[in-house]
Scaffold this motif. Structure first.
Motif, PDB file in Angstrom:
ATOM      1  N   ASP A  47       0.818  -1.214   0.000  1.00 52.10           N
ATOM      2  CA  ASP A  47       0.000   0.000   0.000  1.00 52.10           C
ATOM      3  C   ASP A  47       0.852   1.265   0.000  1.00 52.10           C
ATOM      4  N   CYS A  48       2.093   1.129   0.443  1.00 53.50           N
ATOM      5  CA  CYS A  48       2.974   2.294   0.572  1.00 53.50           C
ATOM      6  C   CYS A  48       4.419   1.811   0.586  1.00 53.50           C
ATOM      7  N   ALA A  49       5.320   2.616   0.049  1.00 57.81           N
ATOM      8  CA  ALA A  49       6.754   2.335   0.150  1.00 57.81           C
ATOM      9  C   ALA A  49       7.453   3.593   0.632  1.00 57.81           C
ATOM     10  N   THR A  50       8.304   3.449   1.632  1.00 54.22           N
ATOM     11  CA  THR A  50       9.026   4.588   2.201  1.00 54.22           C
ATOM     12  C   THR A  50      10.528   4.370   2.078  1.00 54.22           C
ATOM     13  N   ILE A  51      11.247   5.479   2.113  1.00 51.39           N
ATOM     14  CA  ILE A  51      12.706   5.429   2.243  1.00 51.39           C
ATOM     15  C   ILE A  51      13.098   6.598   3.132  1.00 51.39           C
ATOM     16  N   GLY A  52      13.802   6.332   4.203  1.00 55.29           N
ATOM     17  CA  GLY A  52      14.097   7.351   5.203  1.00 55.29           C
ATOM     18  C   GLY A  52      15.578   7.650   5.346  1.00 55.29           C
ATOM     19  N   LEU A  53      15.956   8.887   5.017  1.00 54.72           N
ATOM     20  CA  LEU A  53      17.348   9.349   5.160  1.00 54.72           C
ATOM     21  C   LEU A  53      18.318   8.422   4.442  1.00 54.72           C
ATOM     22  N   ALA A  54      17.920   7.983   3.267  1.00 54.05           N
ATOM     23  CA  ALA A  54      18.749   7.021   2.528  1.00 54.05           C
ATOM     24  C   ALA A  54      18.763   7.238   1.025  1.00 54.05           C
ATOM     25  N   LEU A  55      17.904   8.091   0.505  1.00 57.40           N
ATOM     26  CA  LEU A  55      17.881   8.296  -0.941  1.00 57.40           C
ATOM     27  C   LEU A  55      19.213   8.871  -1.432  1.00 57.40           C
TER      28      LEU A  55
ATOM     29  N   ARG B 265       7.051   0.594  -8.612  1.00 55.19           N
ATOM     30  CA  ARG B 265       6.659  -0.693  -9.190  1.00 55.19           C
ATOM     31  C   ARG B 265       5.978  -1.591  -8.170  1.00 55.19           C
ATOM     32  N   VAL B 266       6.495  -1.640  -6.945  1.00 56.37           N
ATOM     33  CA  VAL B 266       5.983  -2.599  -5.958  1.00 56.37           C
ATOM     34  C   VAL B 266       4.795  -2.061  -5.159  1.00 56.37           C
ATOM     35  N   VAL B 267       4.423  -0.797  -5.400  1.00 58.13           N
ATOM     36  CA  VAL B 267       3.272  -0.209  -4.718  1.00 58.13           C
ATOM     37  C   VAL B 267       2.012  -0.430  -5.556  1.00 58.13           C
ATOM     38  N   LYS B 268       0.908  -0.663  -4.882  1.00 61.02           N
ATOM     39  CA  LYS B 268      -0.375  -0.867  -5.560  1.00 61.02           C
ATOM     40  C   LYS B 268      -0.855   0.446  -6.191  1.00 61.02           C
ATOM     41  N   PRO B 269      -1.656   0.366  -7.247  1.00 62.17           N
ATOM     42  CA  PRO B 269      -2.261   1.582  -7.793  1.00 62.17           C
ATOM     43  C   PRO B 269      -3.010   2.356  -6.706  1.00 62.17           C
ATOM     44  N   GLY B 270      -2.770   3.644  -6.648  1.00 62.14           N
ATOM     45  CA  GLY B 270      -3.364   4.480  -5.599  1.00 62.14           C
ATOM     46  C   GLY B 270      -2.500   4.582  -4.358  1.00 62.14           C
ATOM     47  N   GLY B 271      -1.460   3.747  -4.279  1.00 58.54           N
ATOM     48  CA  GLY B 271      -0.565   3.771  -3.128  1.00 58.54           C
ATOM     49  C   GLY B 271       0.462   4.893  -3.215  1.00 58.54           C
ATOM     50  N   LYS B 272       1.149   5.130  -2.101  1.00 60.52           N
ATOM     51  CA  LYS B 272       2.082   6.244  -2.005  1.00 60.52           C
ATOM     52  C   LYS B 272       3.541   5.765  -1.980  1.00 60.52           C
ATOM     53  N   VAL B 273       4.397   6.575  -2.587  1.00 67.77           N
ATOM     54  CA  VAL B 273       5.849   6.453  -2.438  1.00 67.77           C
ATOM     55  C   VAL B 273       6.301   7.691  -1.669  1.00 67.77           C
ATOM     56  N   ILE B 274       7.045   7.474  -0.590  1.00 66.35           N
ATOM     57  CA  ILE B 274       7.420   8.568   0.320  1.00 66.35           C
ATOM     58  C   ILE B 274       8.916   8.533   0.601  1.00 66.35           C
ATOM     59  N   SER B 275       9.541   9.677   0.484  1.00 66.23           N
ATOM     60  CA  SER B 275      10.952   9.809   0.858  1.00 66.23           C
ATOM     61  C   SER B 275      11.098  10.877   1.938  1.00 66.23           C
TER      62      SER B 275
ATOM     63  N   ILE C 120      15.609  21.855   6.522  1.00 70.24           N
ATOM     64  CA  ILE C 120      16.792  20.984   6.563  1.00 70.24           C
ATOM     65  C   ILE C 120      16.446  19.544   6.170  1.00 70.24           C
ATOM     66  N   VAL C 121      15.148  19.208   6.195  1.00 68.82           N
ATOM     67  CA  VAL C 121      14.708  17.927   5.648  1.00 68.82           C
ATOM     68  C   VAL C 121      13.484  18.181   4.774  1.00 68.82           C
ATOM     69  N   ALA C 122      13.242  17.232   3.858  1.00 70.16           N
ATOM     70  CA  ALA C 122      12.057  17.301   3.004  1.00 70.16           C
ATOM     71  C   ALA C 122      11.405  15.928   2.963  1.00 70.16           C
ATOM     72  N   VAL C 123      10.083  15.934   2.949  1.00 68.98           N
ATOM     73  CA  VAL C 123       9.303  14.712   2.779  1.00 68.98           C
ATOM     74  C   VAL C 123       8.614  14.791   1.425  1.00 68.98           C
ATOM     75  N   HIS C 124       9.017  13.927   0.514  1.00 69.69           N
ATOM     76  CA  HIS C 124       8.429  13.865  -0.821  1.00 69.69           C
ATOM     77  C   HIS C 124       7.353  12.785  -0.859  1.00 69.69           C
ATOM     78  N   VAL C 125       6.271  13.060  -1.572  1.00 77.31           N
ATOM     79  CA  VAL C 125       5.153  12.143  -1.683  1.00 77.31           C
ATOM     80  C   VAL C 125       4.686  12.081  -3.136  1.00 77.31           C
ATOM     81  N   GLY C 126       4.476  10.878  -3.626  1.00 77.42           N
ATOM     82  CA  GLY C 126       3.903  10.691  -4.954  1.00 77.42           C
ATOM     83  C   GLY C 126       2.931   9.538  -4.919  1.00 77.42           C
ATOM     84  N   THR C 127       1.940   9.556  -5.798  1.00 72.88           N
ATOM     85  CA  THR C 127       0.888   8.537  -5.839  1.00 72.88           C
ATOM     86  C   THR C 127       0.977   7.728  -7.123  1.00 72.88           C
ATOM     87  N   LYS C 128       0.874   6.420  -7.003  1.00 69.97           N
ATOM     88  CA  LYS C 128       0.915   5.558  -8.187  1.00 69.97           C
ATOM     89  C   LYS C 128      -0.458   5.557  -8.864  1.00 69.97           C
TER      90      LYS C 128
END
Length: 238
Positions: free
Chosen positions: A123-131, A146-156, A230-238
């Motif tokens: 439903d969601c994929a995150t990556i924290g302080l690692a991109l 790719r591994v997130v379901k349609p409508g799911g979020k990718v978050i960095s 000093i930090v950013a949270v990016h969000v995108g939807t599949k």
């Protein structure tokens, strides 16, 4: 400042995190003035996760973001944390064992560039302080999509480049001079925490990362700047 890319960067980053795994959490909290906990909570809150859902934490490190995801997903939720560093995963297992979430979190050793999961799994994929640490930012985000379901979020959740005058100068002074020194005191050797300021210099501005999210096919890509940028949270939807 030495430049790293591809396999060379993977090997270098693996060595860095193998060295600092035992002190990583303490130093994260110290160097961020205890703001890292808030950053993780904020990032997870962007996922729209519901109890019983599933999430993948890419480059999970010591598992702190994985734990935050498990809190959100409830008793029937499932979290998979993936990392390529054995020492960091060992620390993650140790951290999770101290929580009520140990039966909801599974840790897998693997490469962020070739995620060992089928399309449309989470439903969601995150990556924290690692991109900053992956050899190909766009390739990593594409794999997460790719591994997130349609409508799911990718978050960095990642370090960013503040723009406010004076604050910006003070921040870079702290980050470039004091962070490596404090890191050396924490792990007992030169080198590993010099990677933090060096990697941030090489890392694109948060607006560029947003554009990368869009290029991979993620919709409505946007970002939040936290703690003065000093930090950013990016969000995108599949």
């Amino acid at each position: 400042m030495q430049q790293y890319s591809g396999k060379n960067k993977e090997e270098f980053v693996h060595g860095v995190f193998s060295t600092i795994a035992h002190r990583y959490d303490l130093l994260n909290t110290t160097l961020s003035f205890n703001r890292d906990k808030y950053w993780r909570r904020f990032a997870v809150a962007q996922g729209g996760l519901q109890p019983g859902g599933s999430a993948l934490d890419v480059c999970c490190g010591t598992g702190m973001l994985s734990i935050e995801l498990a809190k959100k997903l409830g008793d029937n939720g499932r979290v998979v944390g993936l990392d390529f560093c054995e020492n960091m995963l060992a620390k993650a297992v140790e951290n999770v064992a101290k929580t009520p979430y140990k039966n909801r979190i599974e840790f897998v050793q693997g490469n962020a560039m070739e995620l060992p999961f089928a399309d449309n799994t989470f439903d969601c994929a995150t990556i924290g302080l690692a991109l900053r640490n992956v050899p190909d930012i766009e390739g990593c985000i594409a794999e997460m999509r790719r591994v997130v379901k349609p409508g799911g979020k990718v978050i960095s959740l990642e370090l960013a480049k503040p723009s406010a005058p004076v604050f910006k100068q003070l921040y870079y002074l702290y980050f470039e001079r004091l962070v490596p020194l404090l890191g050396k005191m924490g792990v007992g050797q030169d080198g590993p925490y010099q990677w933090l300021p060096d990697s941030l210099k090489q890392f694109p501005h948060q607006s560029v990362i947003r554009d990368i999210f869009s290029r991979t096919g993620l919709k409505n890509a946007f970002y939040h700047e936290l703690t003065g940028g000093i930090v950013a949270v990016h969000v995108g939807t599949k």
